[in-house]
Design an enzyme around this catalytic site. Structure first.
Site, PDB file in Angstrom:
ATOM      1  N   HIS A  92     -15.225  -0.331   4.251  1.00  0.00           N
ATOM      2  CA  HIS A  92     -15.088   0.970   4.628  1.00  0.00           C
ATOM      3  C   HIS A  92     -16.134   1.244   4.086  1.00  0.00           C
ATOM      4  O   HIS A  92     -17.047   2.204   4.287  1.00  0.00           O
ATOM      5  CB  HIS A  92     -13.609   1.805   4.597  1.00  0.00           C
ATOM      6  N   LYS A 110       4.225   5.394  10.052  1.00  0.00           N
ATOM      7  CA  LYS A 110       4.951   5.440  10.324  1.00  0.00           C
ATOM      8  C   LYS A 110       4.914   3.809  10.152  1.00  0.00           C
ATOM      9  O   LYS A 110       5.905   2.866  10.144  1.00  0.00           O
ATOM     10  CB  LYS A 110       5.519   5.826  10.978  1.00  0.00           C
ATOM     11  N   ARG A 116     -16.383  -3.288  14.335  1.00  0.00           N
ATOM     12  CA  ARG A 116     -16.111  -4.500  14.535  1.00  0.00           C
ATOM     13  C   ARG A 116     -15.973  -5.787  15.032  1.00  0.00           C
ATOM     14  O   ARG A 116     -16.416  -7.042  15.475  1.00  0.00           O
ATOM     15  CB  ARG A 116     -14.084  -4.748  13.584  1.00  0.00           C
ATOM     16  N   SER A 176      -7.100  -2.786   7.592  1.00  0.00           N
ATOM     17  CA  SER A 176      -6.131  -2.202   6.754  1.00  0.00           C
ATOM     18  C   SER A 176      -5.148  -2.589   6.795  1.00  0.00           C
ATOM     19  O   SER A 176      -3.804  -3.392   5.945  1.00  0.00           O
ATOM     20  CB  SER A 176      -6.474  -0.074   6.854  1.00  0.00           C
TER      21      SER A 176
END
Length: 162
Positions: free
Chosen positions: A17, A41, A91, A129
């Site tokens: 990022h 969540k 990506r 991530s």
């Protein structure tokens, strides 16, 4: 003035990022890193205040980059910012398929907004991530994938949550 909005969860912000933002900061007058304020969540999710604080710390050396949270429709947020460019990272081919759908929807919702894609540096293209959170959940070393402040926050240290 060309302003681009780079949206995402940034859960957590990774070296991929930050690479993308650093390169985009040379292309646009202003970049708004838009951290979605969603109730995530997923395992090991960071609260939005932490994600905002970490993004500000990681990107603080860039004078033309601002970090803001948002909790509305992206096209509405982009218009509220006075921008007309959405910046997205690509990506993989799978990313392209998903992003292509988003471009189509966003064009219907806000025809004056364009989407610009940047690919991360090759040595960072495998970082996500989700994978960072998974590695961290098993006690793995994530220091090659994230800024030291992010690694500390994920290990349970304190992040400066602006």
């Amino acid at each position: 003035m060309k302003t681009a909005v780079y949206p995402g969860t940034f859960n957590p912000i990774t070296n991929g990022h930050s690479d993308l933002v650093e390169r985009a900061a040379r292309l646009f007058d202003r970049i708004i890193v838009a951290v979605v304020d969603a109730n995530l969540k997923t395992a090991n999710s960071l609260p939005v205040e932490t994600r905002l604080g970490l993004a500000r710390e990681v990107l603080g050396h860039l004078d033309n980059v601002e970090v803001r949270g948002f909790d509305n429709l992206l096209t509405q947020f982009v218009e509220q910012c006075g921008a007309n460019i959405i910046l997205r990272g690509l990506r993989t081919v799978a990313d392209f398929e998903y992003e292509f759908q988003l471009v189509g929807m966003n064009r219907v919702l806000a025809p004056r907004i364009e989407t610009v894609f940047l690919a991360p540096a090759e040595h960072l293209s495998y970082i996500s991530s989700t994978l960072v959170r998974e590695i961290a959940s098993y006690g793995g070393d994530i220091s090659n994938f994230v800024h030291p402040a992010v690694a500390q926050a994920i290990r349970g240290g304190s992040a400066r949550p602006d």
